[in-house]
Design a protein around this motif. Sequence first.
Motif, PDB file in Angstrom:
ATOM      1  N   THR A  51      39.478  52.685  31.008  1.00  0.00           N
ATOM      2  CA  THR A  51      40.370  52.290  29.929  1.00  0.00           C
ATOM      3  C   THR A  51      40.012  50.890  29.430  1.00  0.00           C
ATOM      4  OG1 THR A  51      42.183  53.609  30.834  1.00  0.00           O
ATOM      5  CG2 THR A  51      42.773  51.864  29.283  1.00  0.00           C
ATOM      6  N   PRO A  52      39.769  50.709  28.124  1.00  0.00           N
ATOM      7  CA  PRO A  52      39.443  49.373  27.627  1.00  0.00           C
ATOM      8  C   PRO A  52      40.635  48.431  27.753  1.00  0.00           C
ATOM      9  CG  PRO A  52      38.817  51.084  26.038  1.00  0.00           C
ATOM     10  CD  PRO A  52      39.679  51.735  27.067  1.00  0.00           C
ATOM     11  N   GLN A  53      40.374  47.189  28.181  1.00  0.00           N
ATOM     12  CA  GLN A  53      41.418  46.178  28.293  1.00  0.00           C
ATOM     13  C   GLN A  53      40.899  44.856  27.745  1.00  0.00           C
ATOM     14  OE1 GLN A  53      42.411  46.580  32.608  1.00  0.00           O
ATOM     15  NE2 GLN A  53      44.429  47.194  31.885  1.00  0.00           N
ATOM     16  N   PHE A  54      41.725  44.222  26.907  1.00  0.00           N
ATOM     17  CA  PHE A  54      41.389  42.924  26.326  1.00  0.00           C
ATOM     18  C   PHE A  54      42.603  42.020  26.398  1.00  0.00           C
ATOM     19  CE2 PHE A  54      41.807  40.126  22.621  1.00  0.00           C
ATOM     20  CZ  PHE A  54      40.679  39.333  22.767  1.00  0.00           C
ATOM     21  N   ALA A  55      42.373  40.770  26.777  1.00  0.00           N
ATOM     22  CA  ALA A  55      43.437  39.763  26.756  1.00  0.00           C
ATOM     23  C   ALA A  55      42.794  38.405  26.566  1.00  0.00           C
ATOM     24  CB  ALA A  55      44.250  39.798  28.049  1.00  0.00           C
ATOM     25  N   ASP A  56      43.517  37.515  25.884  1.00  0.00           N
ATOM     26  CA  ASP A  56      43.010  36.163  25.735  1.00  0.00           C
ATOM     27  C   ASP A  56      44.166  35.200  25.533  1.00  0.00           C
ATOM     28  OD1 ASP A  56      43.731  36.768  23.127  1.00  0.00           O
ATOM     29  OD2 ASP A  56      41.907  35.982  22.209  1.00  0.00           O
ATOM     30  N   GLY A  57      43.834  33.898  25.446  1.00  0.00           N
ATOM     31  CA  GLY A  57      44.831  32.878  25.164  1.00  0.00           C
ATOM     32  C   GLY A  57      45.937  32.812  26.195  1.00  0.00           C
ATOM     33  N   SER A  58      47.178  32.722  25.728  1.00  0.00           N
ATOM     34  CA  SER A  58      48.322  32.588  26.628  1.00  0.00           C
ATOM     35  C   SER A  58      48.604  33.859  27.406  1.00  0.00           C
ATOM     36  CB  SER A  58      49.564  32.191  25.822  1.00  0.00           C
ATOM     37  OG  SER A  58      49.869  33.189  24.850  1.00  0.00           O
ATOM     38  N   ASN A  59      47.958  34.948  27.069  1.00  0.00           N
ATOM     39  CA  ASN A  59      48.116  36.191  27.843  1.00  0.00           C
ATOM     40  C   ASN A  59      47.279  36.190  29.114  1.00  0.00           C
ATOM     41  OD1 ASN A  59      49.958  37.541  26.136  1.00  0.00           O
ATOM     42  ND2 ASN A  59      48.296  38.084  24.737  1.00  0.00           N
ATOM     43  N   VAL A  60      46.532  35.111  29.342  1.00  0.00           N
ATOM     44  CA  VAL A  60      45.742  34.954  30.562  1.00  0.00           C
ATOM     45  C   VAL A  60      46.320  33.784  31.354  1.00  0.00           C
ATOM     46  CG1 VAL A  60      43.470  34.472  31.524  1.00  0.00           C
ATOM     47  CG2 VAL A  60      43.672  35.833  29.431  1.00  0.00           C
ATOM     48  N   GLN A  61      46.757  34.045  32.582  1.00  0.00           N
ATOM     49  CA  GLN A  61      47.281  33.004  33.467  1.00  0.00           C
ATOM     50  C   GLN A  61      46.372  32.883  34.681  1.00  0.00           C
ATOM     51  OE1 GLN A  61      51.438  34.506  33.895  1.00  0.00           O
ATOM     52  NE2 GLN A  61      52.000  32.499  33.080  1.00  0.00           N
ATOM     53  N   ARG A  62      46.012  31.640  35.003  1.00  0.00           N
ATOM     54  CA  ARG A  62      45.109  31.388  36.123  1.00  0.00           C
ATOM     55  C   ARG A  62      45.898  30.745  37.261  1.00  0.00           C
ATOM     56  NH1 ARG A  62      42.361  28.921  31.966  1.00  0.00           N
ATOM     57  NH2 ARG A  62      42.232  26.925  33.065  1.00  0.00           N
ATOM     58  N   TYR A  63      46.209  31.537  38.259  1.00  0.00           N
ATOM     59  CA  TYR A  63      46.985  31.045  39.395  1.00  0.00           C
ATOM     60  C   TYR A  63      46.118  30.260  40.374  1.00  0.00           C
ATOM     61  CZ  TYR A  63      50.903  33.775  37.723  1.00  0.00           C
ATOM     62  OH  TYR A  63      51.928  34.265  36.949  1.00  0.00           O
ATOM     63  N   LEU A  64      44.848  30.568  40.423  1.00  0.00           N
ATOM     64  CA  LEU A  64      43.890  29.816  41.224  1.00  0.00           C
ATOM     65  C   LEU A  64      42.631  29.617  40.390  1.00  0.00           C
ATOM     66  CD1 LEU A  64      43.905  31.674  44.686  1.00  0.00           C
ATOM     67  CD2 LEU A  64      45.113  29.561  44.135  1.00  0.00           C
ATOM     68  N   SER A  65      42.015  28.458  40.508  1.00  0.00           N
ATOM     69  CA  SER A  65      40.703  28.246  39.887  1.00  0.00           C
ATOM     70  C   SER A  65      40.087  26.998  40.504  1.00  0.00           C
ATOM     71  CB  SER A  65      40.814  28.111  38.360  1.00  0.00           C
ATOM     72  OG  SER A  65      41.750  27.109  37.999  1.00  0.00           O
ATOM     73  N   ASP A  66      39.574  27.157  41.723  1.00  0.00           N
ATOM     74  CA  ASP A  66      38.856  26.060  42.354  1.00  0.00           C
ATOM     75  C   ASP A  66      37.738  26.626  43.219  1.00  0.00           C
ATOM     76  OD1 ASP A  66      39.794  26.262  45.272  1.00  0.00           O
ATOM     77  OD2 ASP A  66      41.725  25.989  44.280  1.00  0.00           O
ATOM     78  N   THR A  67      36.814  25.759  43.595  1.00  0.00           N
ATOM     79  CA  THR A  67      35.594  26.209  44.263  1.00  0.00           C
ATOM     80  C   THR A  67      35.841  26.712  45.674  1.00  0.00           C
ATOM     81  OG1 THR A  67      35.189  23.922  44.955  1.00  0.00           O
ATOM     82  CG2 THR A  67      34.122  24.666  42.928  1.00  0.00           C
TER      83      THR A  67
END
Length: 589
Positions: A51-67
């Motif tokens: 199933t195709p899925q697209f999201a961008d901008g405020s519809n994307v939440q990053r709960y973690l983003s570190d190395t």
Amino acid sequence: MQRIARSAALGAAVLLTAGLVGTIGAGPAEAATPTGGVLQILSPHYSDRGTPQFADGSNVQRYLSDTTRGIDARMTVSSTSSASFILTPPDDKPLTTGVYRLVGQQPYGAKVPTLAINGEYLYGEFDIVDIASDPKNGTITRFDGVVPGVGEFRFGEDAAASVVFGARNVVFAKTFIGLPKTVQVETVHNTGTAAVALGTPAVVGVNASSFSVSGSTCKTTLAAGATCSFRVGFAPMAPGPATAAVSMKVGATTRSVPLTGSAFLGTTGITSSGKGIVDQGKTTKVTAANTAMTVVSGVSGWTFNADRLDGSGSALNIRLTSPNSRPLPVGTTKTTVSGDYSLVDTVNSSGCDSNGTVTVKQFINDPVTGLPDTVDMSFTQYCDNGEKYPQTGTLQWQARADVTAPAAPTSVAVSATSPRKVTWKASASKDAKSVVARLVQGSGANATPQSGTPLTVTGTSAAVPSVPTGQQYTVALFAVDATGNVSKAAVVRFGTAPVTVMTPGRPTITSTTNGTGSATVAFTAPASDGGLPITSYVLSTMYGSYTVSGTSSPLTLTGLPSGNNMVRVTAVNAAGNGAASYTVPISPK
């Protein structure tokens, strides 16, 4: 480092990833959950696969983003659909750029990243095309990851109020010539405040005939805030790697999205014939053009399977075993139910343990994956139930006369300043017909003809596009012959590898001393400080919320109740809390 584990079943529309966040150590402090990014995928989850899925901008939440902990992003696709992208680094290593071969869920001792999209743990090639992190605390500021055949997730790369393309790199899973085309979806979103003129998307490039564009909903004008989409198909016309691009006019500029695919080589198919319970007096023949053929590893061997294209299940499969999954020897070899070598032939879900022989003309394993790369063999088997009728058949997987890869290009050089240009000398192999050039962030280790982004080759040179500063890049060149065999990579690098930091390693507790209502714990520093100074250590109990911090060993906990407990020590730097030491017992008086 503790691994992320799937904590709950997925609902029809809601992905229960919230329970995953608390399972790993604390990272850099964040005032609020950051938003922003772009997801363009075909869902890999069994409930809505493809199933195709697209999201961008405020519809994307990053709960973690570190190395250290990786990336945990969740997306609102629509009012009834959501998605998730959870990427965990290898144990005790930071998340860095590279070409990885994913091996699914890895609870402990992970040597490669673990990736779950929509709760489905993925296998096979995964390419971190771009990544940048803050050298002060390990926060990931820019990321772009691509899974062939699934899609792309990125953040920190798209300008605000711009026309966003869902995928910046469309990479197809490897497929067979003659099968129906595989399709991915490209979404175009006008995030600006004014309408923009659009042209018609078209495929251009050296292998343009292997790709197609269809089903476009994009009109001549795209209103502010509106989206449109089109399908990109891949049906290879020749064996080996293929590259092209989708070109589309957006306003006054022309946007280009690279397309990458690859086709299996040679002849692939299985035949089985006999009068017994497996074949039932019939001959079954499957090919790579009329079934979906795959090979997967198993216990000391592999299974070659041919699924019907209508989704009704397996038409035929062969299960082979050999000592330590080594290639079967050329010539005739006995196979037995419980011996070193065995073969089970299953037709329409009917099979039996068997004894017999295999006669091998070719059997070569891929040195990277361990999976068979080239197989050409025949077999005669008898069911181990006393049945006298033989099963006879053949197995071919990329069988071909020419299995020799051409020599790689030589004398590869890249200009020192921008605009850069890479040059080389052609392969010395007479049958080399083309060169694939890829731009890969990082050292280029494990790069393939599908890695990174393609460069347009003109003779023995290619222009290198401008790239972000503060990174190392590799141009990887591959010679391709008429059969589709690909050479080893010839590489040249430019730029400087960035400093990548993470949380400290694991301290080691060396002794404990029990006192009245207290425990003193001595420890040694971790082998790695993560690239940042250790600012403190935290001593804590497993039972009860007793903690104390300090800058060196030993540390003493006070106010403890008498009885048995367990303690652990954690080192802390600017990137956050590191992995806790292994726990040891204490018994305050």
